[in-house]
Design a protein around this motif. Structure first.
Motif, PDB file in Angstrom:
ATOM      1  N   THR A 175      -8.893  58.557 -20.895  1.00 45.35           N
ATOM      2  CA  THR A 175      -8.655  58.192 -22.292  1.00 45.35           C
ATOM      3  C   THR A 175      -7.252  58.601 -22.712  1.00 45.35           C
ATOM      4  N   ALA A 176      -6.852  59.809 -22.369  1.00 43.43           N
ATOM      5  CA  ALA A 176      -5.521  60.295 -22.723  1.00 43.43           C
ATOM      6  C   ALA A 176      -4.430  59.465 -22.064  1.00 43.43           C
ATOM      7  N   SER A 177      -4.638  59.084 -20.815  1.00 44.66           N
ATOM      8  CA  SER A 177      -3.659  58.246 -20.116  1.00 44.66           C
ATOM      9  C   SER A 177      -3.513  56.891 -20.791  1.00 44.66           C
ATOM     10  N   GLU A 178      -4.627  56.277 -21.151  1.00 44.18           N
ATOM     11  CA  GLU A 178      -4.585  54.971 -21.823  1.00 44.18           C
ATOM     12  C   GLU A 178      -3.917  55.075 -23.190  1.00 44.18           C
ATOM     13  N   THR A 179      -4.239  56.119 -23.942  1.00 43.67           N
ATOM     14  CA  THR A 179      -3.640  56.306 -25.263  1.00 43.67           C
ATOM     15  C   THR A 179      -2.134  56.522 -25.146  1.00 43.67           C
ATOM     16  N   THR A 180      -1.731  57.346 -24.192  1.00 41.08           N
ATOM     17  CA  THR A 180      -0.308  57.619 -24.007  1.00 41.08           C
ATOM     18  C   THR A 180       0.443  56.377 -23.556  1.00 41.08           C
ATOM     19  N   SER A 181      -0.178  55.558 -22.719  1.00 40.87           N
ATOM     20  CA  SER A 181       0.498  54.321 -22.279  1.00 40.87           C
ATOM     21  C   SER A 181       0.733  53.387 -23.461  1.00 40.87           C
ATOM     22  N   ARG A 182      -0.195  53.359 -24.408  1.00 38.68           N
ATOM     23  CA  ARG A 182       0.015  52.530 -25.610  1.00 38.68           C
ATOM     24  C   ARG A 182       1.188  53.056 -26.424  1.00 38.68           C
ATOM     25  N   LEU A 183       1.291  54.378 -26.547  1.00 38.30           N
ATOM     26  CA  LEU A 183       2.430  54.965 -27.251  1.00 38.30           C
ATOM     27  C   LEU A 183       3.737  54.572 -26.567  1.00 38.30           C
ATOM     28  N   LEU A 184       3.767  54.704 -25.255  1.00 36.68           N
ATOM     29  CA  LEU A 184       4.997  54.430 -24.515  1.00 36.68           C
ATOM     30  C   LEU A 184       5.366  52.955 -24.510  1.00 36.68           C
ATOM     31  N   SER A 185       4.394  52.092 -24.676  1.00 36.50           N
ATOM     32  CA  SER A 185       4.637  50.650 -24.678  1.00 36.50           C
ATOM     33  C   SER A 185       5.022  50.126 -26.054  1.00 36.50           C
ATOM     34  N   ALA A 186       4.810  50.922 -27.083  1.00 35.58           N
ATOM     35  CA  ALA A 186       5.075  50.474 -28.458  1.00 35.58           C
ATOM     36  C   ALA A 186       6.560  50.559 -28.765  1.00 35.58           C
ATOM     37  N   PRO A 187       7.050  49.616 -29.566  1.00 37.86           N
ATOM     38  CA  PRO A 187       8.451  49.714 -29.976  1.00 37.86           C
ATOM     39  C   PRO A 187       8.651  50.925 -30.890  1.00 37.86           C
ATOM     40  N   HIS A 188       9.745  51.616 -30.689  1.00 39.64           N
ATOM     41  CA  HIS A 188      10.070  52.788 -31.501  1.00 39.64           C
ATOM     42  C   HIS A 188      11.326  52.495 -32.305  1.00 39.64           C
ATOM     43  N   PRO A 189      11.432  53.080 -33.457  1.00 36.29           N
ATOM     44  CA  PRO A 189      12.676  52.910 -34.218  1.00 36.29           C
ATOM     45  C   PRO A 189      13.839  53.553 -33.471  1.00 36.29           C
ATOM     46  N   THR A 190      15.011  53.022 -33.682  1.00 37.23           N
ATOM     47  CA  THR A 190      16.191  53.591 -33.049  1.00 37.23           C
ATOM     48  C   THR A 190      17.016  54.337 -34.084  1.00 37.23           C
ATOM     49  N   GLY A 191      17.907  55.166 -33.623  1.00 39.67           N
ATOM     50  CA  GLY A 191      18.758  55.904 -34.534  1.00 39.67           C
ATOM     51  C   GLY A 191      18.244  57.315 -34.738  1.00 39.67           C
ATOM     52  N   SER A 192      18.962  58.044 -35.528  1.00 41.67           N
ATOM     53  CA  SER A 192      18.625  59.435 -35.768  1.00 41.67           C
ATOM     54  C   SER A 192      17.950  59.588 -37.118  1.00 41.67           C
ATOM     55  N   TRP A 193      16.991  60.449 -37.206  1.00 45.16           N
ATOM     56  CA  TRP A 193      16.346  60.733 -38.484  1.00 45.16           C
ATOM     57  C   TRP A 193      17.302  61.483 -39.407  1.00 45.16           C
ATOM     58  N   ARG A 194      18.357  62.036 -38.816  1.00 48.08           N
ATOM     59  CA  ARG A 194      19.321  62.774 -39.628  1.00 48.08           C
ATOM     60  C   ARG A 194      20.314  61.859 -40.330  1.00 48.08           C
ATOM     61  N   GLY A 195      20.250  60.572 -40.015  1.00 48.84           N
ATOM     62  CA  GLY A 195      21.078  59.599 -40.702  1.00 48.84           C
ATOM     63  C   GLY A 195      22.464  59.608 -40.211  1.00 48.84           C
TER      64      GLY A 195
END
Length: 64
Positions: free
Chosen positions: A44-64
């Motif tokens: 279950t953890a492997s499947e959940t983590t693979s979904r996280l890794l496959s999802a698009p993530h925002p780019t850039g820094s949170w610090r602006g």
């Protein structure tokens, strides 16, 4: 106790590993707390983590 090997769930494309370890362990612990055996919780953890890794993530820094 018998050792079991749980293969990683395959992912495609370039990934951002930010949060992967946290996601794996939280998913594992939740599955265990809901009654899953250690091997099923790892799957279950492997499947959940693979979904996280496959999802698009925002780019850039949170610090602006």
């Amino acid at each position: 106790m018998t050792a079991n090997r749980v293969p990683a769930t395959p992912i495609e494309g370039t990934v951002d590993p930010t949060g992967a370890g946290d996601t794996f362990w939280v998913s594992y612990l939740v599955a265990r707390s809901e009654g899953a055996d250690p091997v099923e919780a790892a799957r279950t953890a492997s499947e959940t983590t693979s979904r996280l890794l496959s999802a698009p993530h925002p780019t850039g820094s949170w610090r602006g």
